[in-house]
Design a protein around this motif. Sequence first.
Motif, PDB file in Angstrom:
ATOM      1  N   UNK A  46      31.063   6.574 -29.568  1.00 51.59           N
ATOM      2  CA  UNK A  46      30.017   6.983 -30.497  1.00 51.59           C
ATOM      3  C   UNK A  46      30.443   6.915 -31.950  1.00 51.59           C
ATOM      4  N   UNK A  47      31.663   6.415 -32.217  1.00 53.41           N
ATOM      5  CA  UNK A  47      32.133   6.336 -33.605  1.00 53.41           C
ATOM      6  C   UNK A  47      31.459   5.220 -34.391  1.00 53.41           C
ATOM      7  N   UNK A  48      30.872   4.239 -33.690  1.00 49.30           N
ATOM      8  CA  UNK A  48      30.198   3.125 -34.365  1.00 49.30           C
ATOM      9  C   UNK A  48      30.823   1.776 -34.087  1.00 49.30           C
ATOM     10  N   UNK A  49      31.861   1.725 -33.244  1.00 46.63           N
ATOM     11  CA  UNK A  49      32.552   0.463 -32.986  1.00 46.63           C
ATOM     12  C   UNK A  49      31.611  -0.583 -32.389  1.00 46.63           C
ATOM     13  N   UNK A  50      30.886  -0.197 -31.325  1.00 43.54           N
ATOM     14  CA  UNK A  50      30.001  -1.164 -30.669  1.00 43.54           C
ATOM     15  C   UNK A  50      28.890  -1.634 -31.600  1.00 43.54           C
ATOM     16  N   UNK A  51      28.429  -0.750 -32.482  1.00 44.42           N
ATOM     17  CA  UNK A  51      27.364  -1.138 -33.408  1.00 44.42           C
ATOM     18  C   UNK A  51      27.860  -2.164 -34.418  1.00 44.42           C
ATOM     19  N   UNK A  52      29.044  -1.948 -34.983  1.00 44.99           N
ATOM     20  CA  UNK A  52      29.560  -2.911 -35.955  1.00 44.99           C
ATOM     21  C   UNK A  52      29.884  -4.238 -35.270  1.00 44.99           C
ATOM     22  N   UNK A  53      30.311  -4.192 -34.008  1.00 46.86           N
ATOM     23  CA  UNK A  53      30.537  -5.421 -33.242  1.00 46.86           C
ATOM     24  C   UNK A  53      29.227  -6.175 -33.069  1.00 46.86           C
ATOM     25  N   UNK A  54      28.152  -5.460 -32.759  1.00 45.64           N
ATOM     26  CA  UNK A  54      26.857  -6.124 -32.585  1.00 45.64           C
ATOM     27  C   UNK A  54      26.301  -6.668 -33.900  1.00 45.64           C
ATOM     28  N   UNK A  55      26.685  -6.066 -35.010  1.00 46.26           N
ATOM     29  CA  UNK A  55      26.320  -6.638 -36.318  1.00 46.26           C
ATOM     30  C   UNK A  55      27.048  -7.968 -36.514  1.00 46.26           C
ATOM     31  N   UNK A  56      28.352  -7.978 -36.229  1.00 48.51           N
ATOM     32  CA  UNK A  56      29.165  -9.176 -36.474  1.00 48.51           C
ATOM     33  C   UNK A  56      28.776 -10.312 -35.532  1.00 48.51           C
ATOM     34  N   UNK A  57      28.435  -9.987 -34.263  1.00 52.54           N
ATOM     35  CA  UNK A  57      28.073 -11.078 -33.356  1.00 52.54           C
ATOM     36  C   UNK A  57      26.601 -11.473 -33.453  1.00 52.54           C
ATOM     37  N   UNK A  58      25.856 -10.819 -34.354  1.00 52.62           N
ATOM     38  CA  UNK A  58      24.481 -11.217 -34.625  1.00 52.62           C
ATOM     39  C   UNK A  58      23.431 -10.575 -33.754  1.00 52.62           C
ATOM     40  N   UNK A  59      23.834  -9.668 -32.857  1.00 48.57           N
ATOM     41  CA  UNK A  59      22.851  -9.047 -31.962  1.00 48.57           C
ATOM     42  C   UNK A  59      22.006  -8.001 -32.670  1.00 48.57           C
ATOM     43  N   UNK A  60      22.536  -7.406 -33.752  1.00 44.03           N
ATOM     44  CA  UNK A  60      21.793  -6.425 -34.539  1.00 44.03           C
ATOM     45  C   UNK A  60      21.749  -6.864 -35.997  1.00 44.03           C
ATOM     46  N   UNK A  61      20.670  -6.526 -36.673  1.00 39.43           N
ATOM     47  CA  UNK A  61      20.551  -6.800 -38.108  1.00 39.43           C
ATOM     48  C   UNK A  61      20.688  -5.487 -38.868  1.00 39.43           C
ATOM     49  N   UNK A  62      21.533  -5.448 -39.896  1.00 40.33           N
ATOM     50  CA  UNK A  62      21.689  -4.199 -40.650  1.00 40.33           C
ATOM     51  C   UNK A  62      20.440  -3.863 -41.439  1.00 40.33           C
ATOM     52  N   UNK A  63      20.172  -2.578 -41.566  1.00 39.81           N
ATOM     53  CA  UNK A  63      19.037  -2.140 -42.373  1.00 39.81           C
ATOM     54  C   UNK A  63      19.381  -2.156 -43.855  1.00 39.81           C
ATOM     55  N   UNK A  64      20.662  -2.006 -44.158  1.00 36.24           N
ATOM     56  CA  UNK A  64      21.168  -2.142 -45.522  1.00 36.24           C
ATOM     57  C   UNK A  64      22.525  -2.814 -45.460  1.00 36.24           C
ATOM     58  N   UNK A  65      22.915  -3.472 -46.580  1.00 36.28           N
ATOM     59  CA  UNK A  65      24.218  -4.106 -46.625  1.00 36.28           C
ATOM     60  C   UNK A  65      24.120  -5.618 -46.508  1.00 36.28           C
ATOM     61  N   UNK A  66      25.275  -6.291 -46.644  1.00 34.11           N
ATOM     62  CA  UNK A  66      25.313  -7.759 -46.631  1.00 34.11           C
ATOM     63  C   UNK A  66      26.361  -8.258 -45.652  1.00 34.11           C
ATOM     64  N   UNK A  67      26.186  -9.515 -45.228  1.00 31.01           N
ATOM     65  CA  UNK A  67      27.127 -10.198 -44.346  1.00 31.01           C
ATOM     66  C   UNK A  67      27.462 -11.539 -44.969  1.00 31.01           C
ATOM     67  N   UNK A  68      28.755 -11.862 -45.038  1.00 29.10           N
ATOM     68  CA  UNK A  68      29.201 -13.126 -45.610  1.00 29.10           C
ATOM     69  C   UNK A  68      30.162 -13.808 -44.658  1.00 29.10           C
ATOM     70  N   UNK A  69      30.067 -15.141 -44.576  1.00 25.21           N
ATOM     71  CA  UNK A  69      30.975 -15.954 -43.770  1.00 25.21           C
ATOM     72  C   UNK A  69      31.660 -16.954 -44.679  1.00 25.21           C
ATOM     73  N   UNK A  70      33.008 -17.004 -44.631  1.00 24.33           N
ATOM     74  CA  UNK A  70      33.797 -17.923 -45.457  1.00 24.33           C
ATOM     75  C   UNK A  70      33.424 -17.816 -46.926  1.00 24.33           C
ATOM     76  N   UNK A  71      33.145 -16.600 -47.375  1.00 26.56           N
ATOM     77  CA  UNK A  71      32.854 -16.362 -48.782  1.00 26.56           C
ATOM     78  C   UNK A  71      31.418 -16.582 -49.187  1.00 26.56           C
ATOM     79  N   UNK A  72      30.581 -17.048 -48.266  1.00 26.55           N
ATOM     80  CA  UNK A  72      29.178 -17.323 -48.572  1.00 26.55           C
ATOM     81  C   UNK A  72      28.288 -16.284 -47.896  1.00 26.55           C
TER      82      UNK A  72
END
Length: 488
Positions: A46-72
């Motif tokens: 419940x600390x948030x590990x699975x949620x941040x993993x799902x953000x990184x693998x694209x299964x969830x979209x953040x309600x706030x914040x940004x995602x960058x790949x290779x600086x873009x």
Amino acid sequence: MTTAPLPHAVIEVADVKISFGAVKALDGVTLRIVPGECVGLVGHNGAGKSTVVNIINGALSPQEGTIACAGERVPRYGIAAARANGVRCVFQELSLCPNLTVIENTRIMHGTLKGWGWRRRAARIIGSKLDEIFPGHGIDPTDTVSDLSIAQRQMVEIATAFSQVAQPVKLVILDEPTSSLDATLATQLLGYVRSFVTAGGSVIFISHILSEILSTSDRIVVMKDGKVVTERPAVEFDEHSLVAAMGSVVKGHDREKRAEGAAGRTPLLSRPSLHGKGLPFEVFPGEIVGLAGLGGHGQTDMLIDLYLGHTSNWLRRREAEVAFVAGDRTLNGVFPLWNILKNLTIADLAGLSRKGIVNETAEADLGHAWKERIDIRTQDLDNPILSLSGGNQQKVLFARALATPAPAVLMDDPMRGVDIGTKQEVYAILRAEADKGRAFVWYSTEMDEVCLCDRVYVFNNGVIVAELKGDAVTEKNVLAASFTGIAA
């Protein structure tokens, strides 16, 4: 004096926030993964590990914040974008299709495997990767997944994620990857992870086995309540400081093991040696008996035999003789369409019913009592069982068994994916229940758990080859008996 520029991150999430109703799953998380590093991600369930993993693998979209790949910055990041940028994930809840072969599952993961001869190419790719990571794995790519053990399925999923077909593999997320692997297979995987990172790949490694995190990671990120609370090089941690950063205190395992003799006592459960080979099995009231040995050598089969031998396959007995805690919660643990309460109380419906009608008040009281005792992290037991993290789902299965009056509890590696703080609480509950006369038969792939047991039966090729008692229950003796049948 000029400083060298930081390398472009494979992926970077910045100030990401996401909530599920009133629960803040992520509250401003920033995480940067660069090439050539293994990042250990730890925290309680419940600390948030699975949620941040799902953000990184694209299964969830953040309600706030940004995602960058290779600086873009990637404004519309999803599963397709994650895969295009070389992100792969091995889930704690395995995602293979059980009715398909290993080859066909490889094709699902790698859509570019098509055209004439794709089966042959897929067999070569997955077969060579299995050989590279798990030498001597014994898996044929033409095998149907449902015919494989849970350890073999985990091996296939890991090899599939690391396989490169069209796009290069840049970042692999490993979520509890050794949870179903024995010590030998886990060592093979961790060795491969280090070679993959040395070659320039990146890994996010999630595990509740802290020794694996400390030995494999270059950097460790600690999460708590949806936030990153600590981030330091792995060499700056030891097990105690890492647990302290997570917000728990590790309790010592130094306790006096039971050394009661069996003479004159009647076992709660027993099983003779198989076809005259190996040792017989017995468990007495008040004992915690461990089943050990290399994975897949008959431990789970014996648990199932014991359970079926003391339950009815037609009309359930009112007073259950045994309760069972499943290790593979997806396959034979949770009822995915039910809520948390129904999943918890299903094993004791006879005790909660009068004239065939369930007393809903008594059911709710039982559920809330175990929610508090084992700290199931949910606001409402009416929530769906799948709304819980994997570790909290496992807590429900554990509470389901303990909530029954059964004098014997069979446990098939029940602590997989459960955080260390919860494990300590469960260990205390086990001992307290054993002190009341309850017996536990516990198969575990974690040596620390095996060494907590009063007695241990060691398996090899489907039979019990050694029995260890009291102070003889050590990692050295268990490993020696696993291979030779003789304690060191």
